[in-house]
Design a protein around this motif. Structure first.
Motif, PDB file in Angstrom:
ATOM      1  N   SER A 108      42.691  75.183  54.359  1.00 22.58           N
ATOM      2  CA  SER A 108      44.019  74.700  54.725  1.00 22.58           C
ATOM      3  C   SER A 108      43.929  73.884  56.016  1.00 22.58           C
ATOM      4  CB  SER A 108      44.987  75.869  54.903  1.00 22.58           C
ATOM      5  OG  SER A 108      44.563  76.682  55.972  1.00 22.58           O
ATOM      6  N   GLN A 109      44.955  73.060  56.188  1.00 19.80           N
ATOM      7  CA  GLN A 109      44.962  72.179  57.341  1.00 19.80           C
ATOM      8  C   GLN A 109      45.579  72.872  58.561  1.00 19.80           C
ATOM      9  OE1 GLN A 109      46.663  71.515  54.517  1.00 19.80           O
ATOM     10  NE2 GLN A 109      45.474  69.959  53.452  1.00 19.80           N
ATOM     11  N   THR A 110      45.015  72.619  59.713  1.00 14.15           N
ATOM     12  CA  THR A 110      45.578  73.138  60.959  1.00 14.15           C
ATOM     13  C   THR A 110      45.564  72.043  62.002  1.00 14.15           C
ATOM     14  OG1 THR A 110      43.411  73.975  61.636  1.00 14.15           O
ATOM     15  CG2 THR A 110      44.900  75.539  60.570  1.00 14.15           C
ATOM     16  N   ILE A 111      46.487  72.147  62.919  1.00 16.74           N
ATOM     17  CA  ILE A 111      46.580  71.175  64.003  1.00 16.74           C
ATOM     18  C   ILE A 111      46.556  71.926  65.319  1.00 16.74           C
ATOM     19  CG2 ILE A 111      49.106  71.142  63.723  1.00 16.74           C
ATOM     20  CD1 ILE A 111      49.028  68.236  64.776  1.00 16.74           C
ATOM     21  N   HIS A 112      45.741  71.454  66.233  1.00 15.08           N
ATOM     22  CA  HIS A 112      45.590  72.086  67.532  1.00 15.08           C
ATOM     23  C   HIS A 112      46.052  71.114  68.614  1.00 15.08           C
ATOM     24  CE1 HIS A 112      43.196  75.265  65.675  1.00 15.08           C
ATOM     25  NE2 HIS A 112      42.556  74.315  65.015  1.00 15.08           N
ATOM     26  N   GLN A 113      46.830  71.632  69.511  1.00 18.21           N
ATOM     27  CA  GLN A 113      47.353  70.802  70.578  1.00 18.21           C
ATOM     28  C   GLN A 113      47.244  71.587  71.872  1.00 18.21           C
ATOM     29  OE1 GLN A 113      51.389  69.434  69.791  1.00 18.21           O
ATOM     30  NE2 GLN A 113      51.547  68.542  71.835  1.00 18.21           N
ATOM     31  N   TRP A 114      46.747  70.950  72.910  1.00 15.82           N
ATOM     32  CA  TRP A 114      46.614  71.634  74.193  1.00 15.82           C
ATOM     33  C   TRP A 114      46.736  70.660  75.358  1.00 15.82           C
ATOM     34  CZ3 TRP A 114      42.620  70.575  70.918  1.00 15.82           C
ATOM     35  CH2 TRP A 114      41.556  69.837  71.419  1.00 15.82           C
ATOM     36  N   PRO A 115      47.123  71.171  76.543  1.00 14.26           N
ATOM     37  CA  PRO A 115      47.483  72.569  76.812  1.00 14.26           C
ATOM     38  C   PRO A 115      48.908  72.875  76.330  1.00 14.26           C
ATOM     39  CG  PRO A 115      47.784  71.261  78.791  1.00 14.26           C
ATOM     40  CD  PRO A 115      47.223  70.320  77.747  1.00 14.26           C
ATOM     41  N   ALA A 116      49.293  74.111  76.359  1.00 13.01           N
ATOM     42  CA  ALA A 116      50.638  74.510  75.951  1.00 13.01           C
ATOM     43  C   ALA A 116      51.663  74.148  77.015  1.00 13.01           C
ATOM     44  CB  ALA A 116      50.689  76.007  75.650  1.00 13.01           C
ATOM     45  N   THR A 117      51.301  74.314  78.260  1.00 15.10           N
ATOM     46  CA  THR A 117      52.187  73.945  79.372  1.00 15.10           C
ATOM     47  C   THR A 117      51.375  73.225  80.426  1.00 15.10           C
ATOM     48  OG1 THR A 117      51.867  76.067  80.463  1.00 15.10           O
ATOM     49  CG2 THR A 117      53.754  75.886  79.002  1.00 15.10           C
ATOM     50  N   LEU A 118      52.051  72.341  81.139  1.00 14.14           N
ATOM     51  CA  LEU A 118      51.368  71.558  82.158  1.00 14.14           C
ATOM     52  C   LEU A 118      52.373  71.161  83.223  1.00 14.14           C
ATOM     53  CD1 LEU A 118      48.599  70.249  82.760  1.00 14.14           C
ATOM     54  CD2 LEU A 118      49.382  68.240  81.493  1.00 14.14           C
ATOM     55  N   VAL A 119      52.000  71.357  84.465  1.00 15.18           N
ATOM     56  CA  VAL A 119      52.819  70.915  85.589  1.00 15.18           C
ATOM     57  C   VAL A 119      51.981  69.926  86.388  1.00 15.18           C
ATOM     58  CG1 VAL A 119      54.103  71.584  87.647  1.00 15.18           C
ATOM     59  CG2 VAL A 119      54.032  73.119  85.673  1.00 15.18           C
ATOM     60  N   GLN A 120      52.501  68.715  86.531  1.00 19.55           N
ATOM     61  CA  GLN A 120      51.746  67.662  87.182  1.00 19.55           C
ATOM     62  C   GLN A 120      52.621  66.973  88.233  1.00 19.55           C
ATOM     63  OE1 GLN A 120      48.472  68.221  86.209  1.00 19.55           O
ATOM     64  NE2 GLN A 120      48.187  66.041  85.754  1.00 19.55           N
ATOM     65  N   PRO A 121      52.035  66.542  89.342  1.00 21.16           N
ATOM     66  CA  PRO A 121      52.828  65.797  90.332  1.00 21.16           C
ATOM     67  C   PRO A 121      53.035  64.354  89.898  1.00 21.16           C
ATOM     68  CG  PRO A 121      50.566  66.049  91.093  1.00 21.16           C
ATOM     69  CD  PRO A 121      50.677  66.835  89.821  1.00 21.16           C
ATOM     70  N   VAL A 122      54.101  63.775  90.416  1.00 22.88           N
ATOM     71  CA  VAL A 122      54.365  62.356  90.171  1.00 22.88           C
ATOM     72  C   VAL A 122      53.173  61.525  90.625  1.00 22.88           C
ATOM     73  CG1 VAL A 122      55.771  60.398  90.925  1.00 22.88           C
ATOM     74  CG2 VAL A 122      56.880  62.538  90.320  1.00 22.88           C
ATOM     75  N   GLY A 123      52.810  60.553  89.810  1.00 26.42           N
ATOM     76  CA  GLY A 123      51.717  59.667  90.156  1.00 26.42           C
ATOM     77  C   GLY A 123      50.355  60.135  89.684  1.00 26.42           C
TER      78      GLY A 123
END
Lengths: 112, 113
Positions: free
Chosen positions: B1-16
């Motif tokens: 079966s097909q699966t899709i992986h996406q990461w990271p689940a959460t991300l906090v990044q500064p402007v720029g």
């Protein structure tokens, strides 16, 4: 006019009730239709997929398509608290089969 | 079966700061790949889609870019993030044939501070 219109809700119904979720679309060339369920902070999950007028049933879920009225519906029987989610309808874009057109989603809450 | 992986689940990044979100699909070949953004209380906004390696179509002009270095890998990037880039980013795939439905990953919640 948006290509797909969906009432954003929110919709609250008591547990055990029949839920009716609806979308209308503007382009009669749209060929196939989908319903997705999205829990909070999760990706949409394909729930139902149909490409013809009439009804398609899967367990407690029934998808209905009326191409003459450009109207699609999702019915949930014996609704459960676990059905609480946002439901999105979608259809294909006849001018580019690579892209789907989505409604904005209806937030549903089933009250125990 | 097909699966899709996406990461990271959460991300906090500064402007720029730069951004790189990755998505991979398993169990299928030659998929169409998509990046969507979903703002709170709003619908899905298609950002990019790809029908093959190196083929990227952009739907919305912005400071984001996408690349597809391999058949089942799709990357969303930015050189400098803006506050307005905050949102829920979803990768999705569908078969490269008519009438196939779209399948989503579980998304990345990006907060730009």
């Amino acid at each position: 006019q948006k290509e797909v219109e969906q009432d954003p809700g929110p919709l609250s119904v008591p547990e055990g009730a029949i839920v009716s979720l609806n979308c209308t679309y503007s382009n009669s060339a749209f060929q196939y239709f989908m319903w997705y369920r999205q829990y909070s902070r999760k990706g949409p999950e394909l729930l139902m997929y149909t490409y013809s007028s009439g009804n398609k049933e899967d367990g407690r879920f029934t998808a209905q398509v009326d191409k003459s009225s450009k109207y699609i519906s999702l019915f949930i029987r014996d609704s459960q608290p676990s059905d609480s989610a946002t439901y999105l309808c979608a259809t294909n874009n006849p001018f580019g089969n690579e892209k789907l057109t989505f409604g904005t989603g209806t937030r549903l809450t089933i009250i125990p | 079966s097909q699966t899709i992986h996406q990461w990271p689940a959460t991300l906090v990044q500064p402007v720029g700061s730069p951004l790189s979100l990755e998505c991979t699909v398993e169990g299928t070949s030659n998929p169409n790949l998509y990046w969507y953004r979903q703002a709170a209380g709003r619908g899905l906004q298609l950002l990019f889609y790809s029908v093959g390696i190196g083929q990227i179509s952009s739907e919305v002009p912005q400071n984001l870019s996408a690349s597809r270095p391999q058949d089942r890998q799709f990357i969303l990037s930015s050189k400098k993030l803006l506050l307005s880039d905050s949102g829920f980013y979803l990768c999705a795939w569908k078969g490269g044939y008519d009438n196939s439905p779209l399948h989503f990953g579980n998304g990345t919640r990006l907060t730009v501070t």
